[in-house]
Each structure stands twice: as C-alpha cells, then as structure tokens.
Write a protein that holds these residues in place. Structure first.
Motif, PDB file in Angstrom:
ATOM      1  N   PRO A  62       7.063 -13.397   9.262  1.00 53.73           N
ATOM      2  CA  PRO A  62       6.333 -12.129   9.350  1.00 53.73           C
ATOM      3  C   PRO A  62       6.327 -11.358   8.032  1.00 53.73           C
ATOM      4  CG  PRO A  62       8.119 -12.223  10.976  1.00 53.73           C
ATOM      5  CD  PRO A  62       8.016 -13.569  10.343  1.00 53.73           C
ATOM      6  N   ILE A  63       7.490 -11.284   7.381  1.00 49.14           N
ATOM      7  CA  ILE A  63       7.546 -10.451   6.193  1.00 49.14           C
ATOM      8  C   ILE A  63       6.747 -11.060   5.048  1.00 49.14           C
ATOM      9  CG2 ILE A  63       9.763 -11.438   5.433  1.00 49.14           C
ATOM     10  CD1 ILE A  63       8.480  -7.867   4.994  1.00 49.14           C
TER      11      ILE A  63
ATOM     12  N   LEU B  41       0.571  -8.853  10.226  1.00 48.11           N
ATOM     13  CA  LEU B  41       0.487  -7.618  11.004  1.00 48.11           C
ATOM     14  C   LEU B  41       0.668  -7.902  12.493  1.00 48.11           C
ATOM     15  CD1 LEU B  41      -0.199  -4.578  11.148  1.00 48.11           C
ATOM     16  CD2 LEU B  41      -2.496  -5.336  11.802  1.00 48.11           C
ATOM     17  N   ARG B  42      -0.018  -8.946  12.962  1.00 47.53           N
ATOM     18  CA  ARG B  42       0.092  -9.281  14.377  1.00 47.53           C
ATOM     19  C   ARG B  42       1.545  -9.609  14.735  1.00 47.53           C
ATOM     20  NH1 ARG B  42      -4.660 -10.232  17.174  1.00 47.53           N
ATOM     21  NH2 ARG B  42      -6.530 -10.128  15.886  1.00 47.53           N
ATOM     22  N   MET B  43       2.210 -10.309  13.823  1.00 44.92           N
ATOM     23  CA  MET B  43       3.612 -10.626  14.084  1.00 44.92           C
ATOM     24  C   MET B  43       4.445  -9.349  14.080  1.00 44.92           C
ATOM     25  SD  MET B  43       4.144 -14.093  11.931  1.00 44.92           S
ATOM     26  CE  MET B  43       3.955 -15.687  12.733  1.00 44.92           C
ATOM     27  N   ALA B  44       4.131  -8.434  13.155  1.00 43.78           N
ATOM     28  CA  ALA B  44       4.902  -7.195  13.073  1.00 43.78           C
ATOM     29  C   ALA B  44       4.789  -6.392  14.361  1.00 43.78           C
ATOM     30  CB  ALA B  44       4.425  -6.360  11.892  1.00 43.78           C
ATOM     31  N   VAL B  45       3.617  -6.407  14.978  1.00 47.80           N
ATOM     32  CA  VAL B  45       3.476  -5.621  16.209  1.00 47.80           C
ATOM     33  C   VAL B  45       3.862  -6.418  17.443  1.00 47.80           C
ATOM     34  CG1 VAL B  45       1.723  -4.133  15.215  1.00 47.80           C
ATOM     35  CG2 VAL B  45       1.031  -6.122  16.577  1.00 47.80           C
TER      36      VAL B  45
ATOM     37  N   LEU C 161       3.053 -10.551   5.752  1.00 48.41           N
ATOM     38  CA  LEU C 161       2.654  -9.155   5.528  1.00 48.41           C
ATOM     39  C   LEU C 161       2.489  -8.856   4.051  1.00 48.41           C
ATOM     40  CD1 LEU C 161       4.669  -6.793   7.865  1.00 48.41           C
ATOM     41  CD2 LEU C 161       2.209  -6.828   7.510  1.00 48.41           C
ATOM     42  N   ARG C 162       3.340  -9.467   3.248  1.00 48.42           N
ATOM     43  CA  ARG C 162       3.340  -9.160   1.822  1.00 48.42           C
ATOM     44  C   ARG C 162       2.349 -10.013   1.043  1.00 48.42           C
ATOM     45  NH1 ARG C 162       9.363  -8.098   0.638  1.00 48.42           N
ATOM     46  NH2 ARG C 162       9.498 -10.330   0.930  1.00 48.42           N
TER      47      ARG C 162
ATOM     48  N   ARG D 247      -2.435 -11.816   5.935  1.00 51.29           N
ATOM     49  CA  ARG D 247      -1.940 -10.452   6.190  1.00 51.29           C
ATOM     50  C   ARG D 247      -2.176 -10.034   7.634  1.00 51.29           C
ATOM     51  NH1 ARG D 247      -0.970  -6.960   1.748  1.00 51.29           N
ATOM     52  NH2 ARG D 247      -1.751  -5.181   2.903  1.00 51.29           N
ATOM     53  N   GLU D 248      -3.329 -10.452   8.153  1.00 49.06           N
ATOM     54  CA  GLU D 248      -3.605 -10.157   9.566  1.00 49.06           C
ATOM     55  C   GLU D 248      -2.543 -10.816  10.444  1.00 49.06           C
ATOM     56  OE1 GLU D 248      -7.467 -11.422  11.136  1.00 49.06           O
ATOM     57  OE2 GLU D 248      -6.446 -11.816  13.047  1.00 49.06           O
TER      58      GLU D 248
END
Ligand SMILES: Nc1ncnc2c1ncn2[C@@H]1O[C@H](COP(=O)(O)OP(=O)(O)OP(=O)(O)O)[C@@H](O)[C@H]1O
Ligand SMILES: [Mg+2]
Lengths: 246, 411
Positions: B404-405, B321-325, B408-409, B317-318
């Motif tokens: 990324p998705i 998140l890093r990929m999302a930002v 995250l999930r 998940r981390e």
C-alpha cells in the motif's frame, strides 16, 4: 477509558537501500489518547511521514510495537491491516488522492465499497459525509471541477465515511493557500470536537497552532512533546472575513 | 466488495479509456470471429463429405477393369478390358451378400439437341445401376428390359445436361444426339450435386448397355466383346463391406482363372473406405483451421495482458489509495481480473456477431457450405473468457501484490 488510542513502544523503521540501511525512525514511544488533536512537526527527512504510515497501518515497522485501541497491529497480516484501515482510520493526503473522473460522492463512498455496503447505503453515507464538510451540493462534481480546498474537503469526507476513530493527515494543507488552510483546520477542529482523534503533520507553525499537542521529530526521534493551547480556527475565519462567508 | 460493485468499477475503468478498450477488444473480437468462421467452414466441409457418404451409400464397391483404371505396365492403346458384363451378372447371381451388381461402359462426347450442344460423359448401363448407385428417376421412366438388351435408342439424362440442352422445358420425349446417334430421352435423374473430387455428378447421360456398345461407342472389337469398364456392386444391408469385397474378388479370380500368386487383373475399390479417408482428412482440416483461429485468440489475449499491465502501472496510485481505504489484495486482484474478463467477454460477444455474419458472408461469396453450431459459438466465448482470466491474472496479481505505501507513493 484509561488505555490510549495509540500506543507505540520503540517503534522503528529502516529502509534498506542496496546494502546500506537507512534508519527513518529510531524508536518512538508515544501515547495518544482518544480525542486528542496532535500536530507532528520537524525538519524534512526527520521521519514524520514514516511515523504516520506506521500509525496508518500502511507499512510494517522494522521493530517495536504499536497498539491501536488496544489491538497489537504491528504483527497483523496484510488483510487484517486492510480491515483496520477500513474501519478505524481515515486518511487525508497532501495531494488529496481523489480518483479522477469520479464524482465526489463516489470518491467519498470508496471505503464503504470494501466493507460490502449496498449501493443505497454507500450513497446515503457519502451524501451525509459531504454535507458534513459543507459540500452536499457538489456531490456530482468530479475532482477537476472542484477547487483545491474543496477537493481536500471531499478527501476529508472520504476519511469520515468509514466512521473512523482516527484521522491521519500528512500535510493536509501543504498544497493549499493560507486561507483555505484555515478552513481545513476549522473542519478538522470541528471533527475533533465531535470526538475524533486527529494526528496531522505540518511544517507550518500557524497550522500546528490549532492542535492541542505538538510533537517535534528530528532524525527519527521525538525531541519535543508539549501541550498547546489551541487557537480556534473558526474564530480566525470569521475574524478574517467579517462578512462571514461559508 | 460484492460482485456487482466490482463489475461496475471495472466497467467504469474501461469506459475511461474507450478507444484503448475497444482496440484491446478488437484482438478478441477477431479471434472469436475467426474461430467461429473457421469452425463453420470446417464443419461445413465435413458435413458435405458425410452427406456424400450417405448419398453414395456406405456399402458400394466398384470393380474396375485393371487396364481401364491404371496406366501402368499393363496398359497400351486399346488394351483389352478385363471384366465383363457376365462377371457382373455372376456377382449379382452367385453372391448372396450382394444386392445388385451393375456393369457400366463409359464414354464421353458431345450431346446435341437442335442448336444446343453439351460435352458430357455417358454410361452404358443396366437397370441395376440405379439400385447400385441409389439413384432415382424424377421424371419419366427407367429402361425396359427389351431396351437394355435390344440396343434401343433411348437415354436418361442428368439434371445438368437437361438444363443445358433444354433449359426449363421438359426433356422427356425429346431427341438428343450423341456421336450422331439419335436417342429419345425417356427420363431425368434426380439431382446429386458435386462429387467429392468436385465433379458434377449430374453431368451425365445414361443409355442401355447394348446401345452404348453397339451404337454409340461403336468400335467393332467392342461391339463383339462383352467387356465393361466398371461394375458397381451394392452390398446387402447388414453385411460387412470388407467381407463382401473379399467374396467379389475371390469370385472374379476364379472366373478369370487366375493362379494363386498371380496379380488380380481387376481393381476393387471400396467407396466407403475412400470416403472415410476423405472424411478423416476433412476432419483434420477442420481441426487445423480451428487451431489456427485459436492462435489469433491467444494473440488477442496477449493484447489484453499488455494493456492490463499498462493500466496497472498507470493506476498504481489509485491502487494504493484503494488499499489505504481498506481494499484487501484480493479485492484488487478481482477488480483487475474482472476488468480483463469483461474486456474479453464483450470482445467475445462482439466476435460472435462478426463471426456469424462473416460465416454467412463466406458461405454466400465463396459458395461454400458452412455449418454454424451453438457449440462452436459457446466454445469460442468460453475460450475468450478463459483467455481473459489467463492473461488477466498476471497483471491482476501484480496489482494485488503492491504494498500500500509503495503504491501510494508511486510517481
Ligand atoms: N521508501 C524509502 N526508501 C528509502 N528511504 C526512505 C524511504 N522513505 C523515506 N526514506 C528516508 O527516511 C527518512 C525519513 O523520511 P520521511 O518521509 O519520513 O521524512 P519526513 O519527515 O516526512 O520529511 P518531509 O517533511 O520532507 O516530508 C528520510 O531520510 C528518507 O530519505
Ligand atoms: Mg513527509
């Protein structure tokens, strides 16, 4: 500016589960202008999150087109999408998604780490964003030392750190009580007034009432799209607590 | 993402699970320490061999009487020795390739001085022995020619004999007895240490050859003969030892009137060759030790890979998140790779400390010679780093290739 911030055309997504294809989004064509505050509603499984993930460049559409501020992003490579997420979009998640054992300041600075900002720049920017959400004095706190509402505000500060055009929030109040939800909505409204485009997913009518436009999804399609006269969240806050806390 | 920031992120991640990081490092620490210790021990053994080759001189040939060295078909009780003192003089005189040829008669027995007695080996020699063996006298004097041929009752003793009989006192002018023959000590030999076969070379008494023959060994047949047990032949500097060996053999065959086709009745051993074989085997040994130790480093690397894989799963998940930002695949790849390399390098440096300390301790406790080299230390740490990269790469790539998705999930 005539061109919308977000333009989707027949945007579709299906997931393949073994040999069956599950359609999650069946062709959504929408325009969202700069400065809008949009609430996305709909029953569970109607494709809201799928739509948000596509808007957030976290996922590739199966078909259709998506322009973000005039740029066709549906066919960008992974690294290019990362850059778009880093510079144009701020995410707010239902469960905050803060890094554990990491101070609020470092959490907020995270997007800046991936654009080569110096330590001093990251530090300054993170402090300013924390002040913007009213948590300047909690910059050294770790997520476990903050309340749910405070954690979500840190997450919003993190979304702001990258100076985005668009804030995408998938059920940002889903894990919060109603009063804290209003606080968060007040914050998002304030940011929207400063020019940020906000798209949020919610199940609650009360929350959607703060948006200027409400879009309903069902079975992967938009079934209703209407303007809304937004309630003023800040006003609701002062009404609820005449003492005027925070 | 700049390198310093990446490094800081990696260090923070490692600090979160201190015990786990420490245990993971332990594999590398032990690996690096093992490599350093093994290389130090191996290099020490090799250095000792080399030193002995140098001490012996790489130009020594020893001729043995065949019956004295081999207990084959020819042997029998009191079988006659086939080489003589005169063979030695002939070699020294007639072959210009030879610098010195020293005959020696060997015996063993108790050497007694007052109450002290010590069991040792003695040799009857001429002064050529010192030259052939490159051995000097640190106290006293060599034999006089009159002593060598006149069966004088004098002796030169090795350091071990000296200490055992006289302690710290000077042995010179003291009288020792071998087989009841009183001998005046006129000199003490320089210390030579252990031979390759582990014998104490300083446990020795040298007497004039005629003294050995007539007084100490004392058998009547020997007293009349001129035979000797061995001849130490020193080849002149710059002369090929193999060629010289051939010349010596040829001369002896001629002197012994051997027909072509007949076997030699003596044995020639080229000491340099013997030692070089030993050096070779000690080198192989050293390499083997290093290889075995490297295996433990590889095992340590697998430990790192294991923990990094666990860590990637835990932190999915981390990563999302890093990929999302805005983290790109390669940012995530470097982050996890740097984490693995930092783990292995910290382990590497701790391993140096343990390895150097361990080497010194092994040297102390086992009494082995150890040879620490910068090269082996650098090699071990370089190898540790390489292990980190190699074993860190797969988990890092796994992390970087997450979508990324999905990350995250991830639950
Ligand atoms: N990774 C996936 N694999 C397979 N099917 C998926 C996946 N993600 C979503 N779906 C399916 O796609 C459809 C839409 O899901 P989505 O998460 O967009 O719904 P949602 O509107 O956000 O629902 P909720 O309000 O419960 O969050 C659902 O039928 C879901 O089962
Ligand atoms: Mg959802």
């Amino acid at each position: 500016m005539s061109e919308p911030l977000i333009r989707t055309r027949s945007l579709a997504k299906h997931y393949s589960m073994g040999d069956t294809e599950v359609p999650a989004l069946r062709g959504v064509s929408l325009d969202i202008d700069r400065g809008e505050f949009v609430a996305v509603m709909g029953p569970s499984g109607s494709g809201k999150s799928t739509f948000m993930n596509l808007l957030g460049c976290l996922d590739h559409p199966s078909s259709g087109e998506y322009w973000l501020s005039g740029q066709e992003v549906s066919r960008l490579s992974g690294d290019e999408l990362a850059a778009v997420r880093n510079r144009k979009i701020g995410f707010v998640f239902q469960h905050f998604n803060l890094l554990p054992r990491t101070t609020a300041r470092d959490n907020v600075a995270l997007p800046l780490l991936y654009r080569g900002a110096t330590a001093a720049e990251r530090h300054d920017k993170a402090m300013r964003c924390l002040e913007q959400v009213g948590l300047g004095d909690r910059h050294h706190h770790q997520p476990t030392q903050l309340s749910g509402g405070q954690q979500q505000r840190v997450a919003i500060a993190r979304a702001l750190a990258s100076d985005p055009m668009l804030i995408l929030a998938d059920e940002p109040t889903g894990a919060l009580d109603s009063r804290t939800s209003v606080e968060i909505m007040a914050l998002l409204q304030a940011l929207n007034r400063q020019g940020l485009t906000v798209v949020l997913v919610t199940h609650e009518q009360d929350v959607a009432a703060y948006a200027g436009r409400i879009i309903h999804f069902r079975d992967g399609r938009v079934v209703e799209d209407r303007a809304n006269a937004p309630r003023n969240a800040a006003g609701d806050l002062t009404a609820a607590s005449p003492a005027g806390a925070s | 993402m700049n390198f310093l920031a990446t490094l800081r992120v990696a260090l923070r991640a490692l600090r979160v699970n201190k015990l786990r990081s420490a245990l993971t490092m332990l594999g590398i620490i032990i690996g690096v320490a093992a490599v350093i210790i093994m290389v130090a021990v191996g290099a020490g053994a090799q250095a000792r061999v080399e030193e002995q080759i140098r001490a012996l001189g790489s130009n020594l040939i020893i001729v043995f009487s065949a019956s004295a060295t081999f207990t084959g078909a020819r042997s029998g009780a009191g079988s006659l020795q086939t080489i003589s003192e005169d063979d030695a003089y002939a070699i020294g005189r007639e072959l210009e390739e030879i610098q010195a040829a020293a005959p020696a008669l060997r015996g063993s027995g108790q050497v007694v001085s007052g109450n002290a007695n010590w069991s040792t080996i003695f040799y009857g020699i001429t002064n050529d022995y010192f030259e052939a063996r490159e051995w000097t006298i640190v106290e006293g004097r060599p034999f006089e020619p009159s002593e060598i041929y006149g069966a004088a009752k004098v002796a030169i003793i090795g350091q071990t004999v000296a200490t055992n009989l006289f302690g710290d006192a000077s042995p010179v002018d003291q009288v020792v007895r071998i087989r009841k023959v009183p001998l005046t000590v006129i000199g003490v030999l320089e210390r030579k240490g252990q031979s390759l076969s582990g014998q104490d070379q300083d446990d020795i008494v040298l007497v004039p050859i005629s003294t050995a023959r007539k007084r100490v060994l004392g058998s009547t047949s020997l007293a009349k003969s001129r035979s000797v047990g061995s001849i130490s032949v020193k080849v002149r500097q710059g002369i090929d030892v193999g060629v010289a060996e051939g010349k010596v053999r040829e001369l002896l065959r001629q002197r012994h009137r051997l027909q072509p086709g007949q076997d030699d009745d003596f044995n020639v051993r080229n000491m340099a060759e013997v030692l070089q074989t030993q050096e070779e085997s000690s080198r192989v040994m050293a390499m083997l030790l290093a290889a075995v130790a490297s295996v433990s480093l590889v095992v340590g690397g697998i430990g790192i890979m294991n923990i990094m894989l666990v860590s990637v799963t835990e932190r999915t998940r981390e990563i999302g998140l890093r990929m999302a930002v805005g983290a790109r695949s390669r940012d995530i790849l470097t982050q996890f790779l740097v984490e693995a390399v930092v783990l292995s390098l910290i382990g590497g440096f701790a391993g140096i400390a343990l390895g150097v300390g361990g080497s010194l301790m092994v040297g102390q406790l086992a009494g082995w010679r150890i040879e620490l080299s910068m090269a082996s230390v650098a090699l071990a740490v370089g190898f540790a780093g390489a292990v980190g990269v190699f074993f860190g790469f797969y988990p890092a790539r796994k992390a970087a290739s997450l979508l990324p998705i999905e990350a995250l999930r991830y639950e």
